[in-house]
Design an enzyme around this catalytic site. Structure first.
Site, PDB file in Angstrom:
ATOM      1  N   ASP A  67       0.512  -0.580   0.103  1.00  0.00           N
ATOM      2  CA  ASP A  67       0.563   0.074  -0.187  1.00  0.00           C
ATOM      3  C   ASP A  67       0.706   1.763  -0.156  1.00  0.00           C
ATOM      4  O   ASP A  67       1.732   1.285   0.035  1.00  0.00           O
ATOM      5  CB  ASP A  67      -0.830  -0.475   1.506  1.00  0.00           C
ATOM      6  CG  ASP A  67      -0.323   0.120   2.974  1.00  0.00           C
ATOM      7  OD1 ASP A  67       1.185  -0.830   2.703  1.00  0.00           O
ATOM      8  OD2 ASP A  67      -0.820  -0.704   3.479  1.00  0.00           O
ATOM      9  N   HIS A 138      -6.961  -4.267  10.395  1.00  0.00           N
ATOM     10  CA  HIS A 138      -7.045  -4.309   8.787  1.00  0.00           C
ATOM     11  C   HIS A 138      -5.450  -5.003   8.754  1.00  0.00           C
ATOM     12  O   HIS A 138      -4.755  -5.208   9.211  1.00  0.00           O
ATOM     13  CB  HIS A 138      -6.523  -2.420   8.840  1.00  0.00           C
ATOM     14  CG  HIS A 138      -5.737  -1.792   9.376  1.00  0.00           C
ATOM     15  ND1 HIS A 138      -5.567  -0.132   8.637  1.00  0.00           N
ATOM     16  CD2 HIS A 138      -4.098  -2.201   9.620  1.00  0.00           C
ATOM     17  CE1 HIS A 138      -4.017   0.055   9.567  1.00  0.00           C
ATOM     18  NE2 HIS A 138      -3.470  -0.982  10.294  1.00  0.00           N
TER      19      HIS A 138
END
Ligand code: PGA
Length: 533
Positions: A67, A138
């Site tokens: 990410d 997450h």
């Protein structure tokens, strides 16, 4: 999921680096998925050392980072582009053209995501994906959501993530509010996955991951469907030593729990004087225990109502008292506060009768009737004081008045107070009874113990009162069973400890497949449950 439990962060970093190195040694052109954040830093340090010792050759690998914040300039020292160069790429013999990080500067994030996903596919997919885990569960930036996007996508960061990551920025406002992230499907397509978790602040989510079901509100639980996941975690993240504090009207109990086992307990008297002194005394005992048992979290169970963290309890000097904030003035660590009956239910759920169940209701019979409800492994809080089972109404017309303002509340009939009240009245009306004899010998006073003594001596007066008491108790239990359909109802309190008279009578009157059991932990349940909050 395979678990590698490490003593500490250093061992975790070493273990993770060894697994990555073996992957590269066995397949020199491996495609490795990389993660950023605090946790993998030690692993990268170890990989650099292995490279320097000539143990690993990175020249043929391809990498894809999980990410990147959006938007963010590559030169920003908080970008993951910067991070990877600082921590790994500039220190090993990697071919920089074979490294990929989502472009946080792109004008078209959607196109960038599609391109990124395509690129992963073109390279034959990821052989080994490294993951960290957020406090909210997450992985990558796949935040808790009912509908998780599947492939690489642009996502909004949750408040929890923005707060957690603000430690790397000057202030919270500087944290980008969005990110480009591989999706859950991208991650699950990897051939192997290593998940790293370190520190007590991850212990709640690790416990959910290991013990809970697959659940989109904890994205990491999706990894349970993958056939080759290794969770490497240190002891703090695995469970950590936890302290539970159970505040009661007469005493405050403390329990230290390590790896799901009670390792120490103590108690102090409850100070009913000033709120400040009472909190100071509790904090002092916490500090004393910490010197011997370096726990990482504190859970506190308290009687009374808790609204937005503020406690008001009629039998204690708490009036809108923010217990966690007050205790933090003395011990700065994660402190969670919940209702004492909820804690007792959680204790029984984690360590007692409910250990292998999903749904239990704990019913405590004492001065009043208290309760905690656990459904699908979670304490039910509802919007407002859920679990006040003592105040379900069991007699609408002509019911006995209750201190809560209602009439006909269950605890007016099923508490030990109610049993003693009825027994006292009945024995005064029958002075030839064994019950009366026990009452008069005890300075015209009855208690639960004497009523059971009379029952054991086959006193018909005691038997009649007790049978009526069981009828009331069973009415409330039936209501609970009909509403919640639990696996078990667990009864606790002094009168449940005395022989099998009570439990046998309840089971006989209740025709139900639901297990009716007596609490295994009794007085320890509250502190043990608090430790697990
Ligand atoms: P951390 O972050 O390693 O910095 O705790 C992990 C994550 O949020 O995925």
């Amino acid at each position: 999921m395979r678990l590698i439990l490490c003593e500490n962060y250093d061992e975790l970093s070493e273990q993770a680096a060894k697994l990555v190195a073996s992957q590269i040694i066995l397949k020199p052109d491996s495609v490795i998925g990389l993660a950023t954040g605090q946790t993998p830093m030690g692993m990268y340090k170890n990989l650099v050392k292995m490279y320097e010792r000539g143990e690993v050759d990175f020249s043929n690998i391809t990498t894809f980072n999980l990410d990147e914040y959006y938007p963010i300039k590559r030169g920003n020292d908080q970008s993951y582009y910067y991070y990877m160069n600082e921590n790994l790429f500039s220190k090993i013999n990697i071919n920089i053209n074979k490294t990929h990080i989502p472009d946080g500067e792109t004008k078209n994030p959607y196109k960038e995501c599609d391109k990124y996903e395509e690129e992963i596919k073109k390279n034959g997919g990821i052989d080994l994906q490294i993951l960290g885990i957020g406090q909210n569960g997450h992985i990558g930036f796949n935040e808790p959501d009912v509908s998780l996007y599947t492939e690489t996508h642009l996502t909004d960061l949750t408040r929890n993530t923005i707060e957690a990551n603000s430690r790397f920025f000057n202030n919270e406002d500087e944290v980008p509010k969005q990110a480009l992230t591989m999706g859950i499907a991208t991650i699950l397509k990897s051939k192997k996955i290593i998940l790293l978790a370190s520190g007590a602040n991850k212990s709640r989510v690790v416990s959910e991951l290991l013990n809970g079901d697959i659940n989109t509100s904890i994205p990491a639980t999706m990894l349970k469907v993958h056939p080759d996941v290794v969770l490497i975690c240190d002891k703090d993240a695995y469970s950590g030593i936890r302290l539970g504090v159970d505040i009661g009207g007469t005493s405050v109990k403390f329990a230290v729990v390590e790896d799901g086992k009670l390792i120490y307990k103590s108690s102090i008297g409850s100070n009913k004087g000033s709120c400040d002194t009472f909190i100071k005394e509790i904090a002092e005992e916490c500090i004393r225990i910490k010197a011997k048992y370096p726990y990482k979290t504190i859970g506190v169970g308290t009687p009374g109502r808790i609204t937005d963290g503020a406690v008001t309890a009629s039998n204690l000097p708490f009036k809108n008292t923010h217990l966690a904030k007050e205790l933090k003035k003395y011990i700065d660590m994660s402190i969670n506060v919940d209702n004492d009956a909820n804690c007792a239910a959680l204790g029984e759920f984690e360590f007692g009768i409910g250990k292998d169940m999903d749904n239990i209701i704990m019913v405590t019979l004492g001065t009043g009737v208290g309760g905690g409800i656990i459904i699908d492994g979670r304490i039910c809080h509802g919007r407002y004081s859920m679990g006040e089972i003592g105040h379900i109404i069991v007699q609408s017309k002509g019911g006995l008045p209750c201190a809560c303002g209602q009439t006909g509340c269950w605890e007016q009939y099923a508490s030990v107070t109610a049993l003693i009240r009825e027994a006292t009245q009945a024995c005064i009306e029958d002075k030839d009874s064994v019950l009366y004899e026990l009452y008069s010998k005890n300075n015209n006073k009855l208690d639960g113990k004497l009523i059971f003594d009379a029952l054991e001596q086959n006193c018909p007066v005691a038997k009649k009162v007790f049978d009526e008491y069981i009828e009331w108790l069973v009415i409330g239990l039936k209501n609970l069973i009909n509403i919640f359909g639990p696996d078990a109802i667990i009864l606790a309190g002094g009168i449940t400890k005395r022989s099998n008279i009570l439990i046998d009578a309840v089971r006989k009157s209740l025709d139900t497949p639901v297990k009716i059991e007596i609490s295994k932990l009794q007085n320890d349940a509250g502190a043990l449950g608090a430790a697990m909050l």
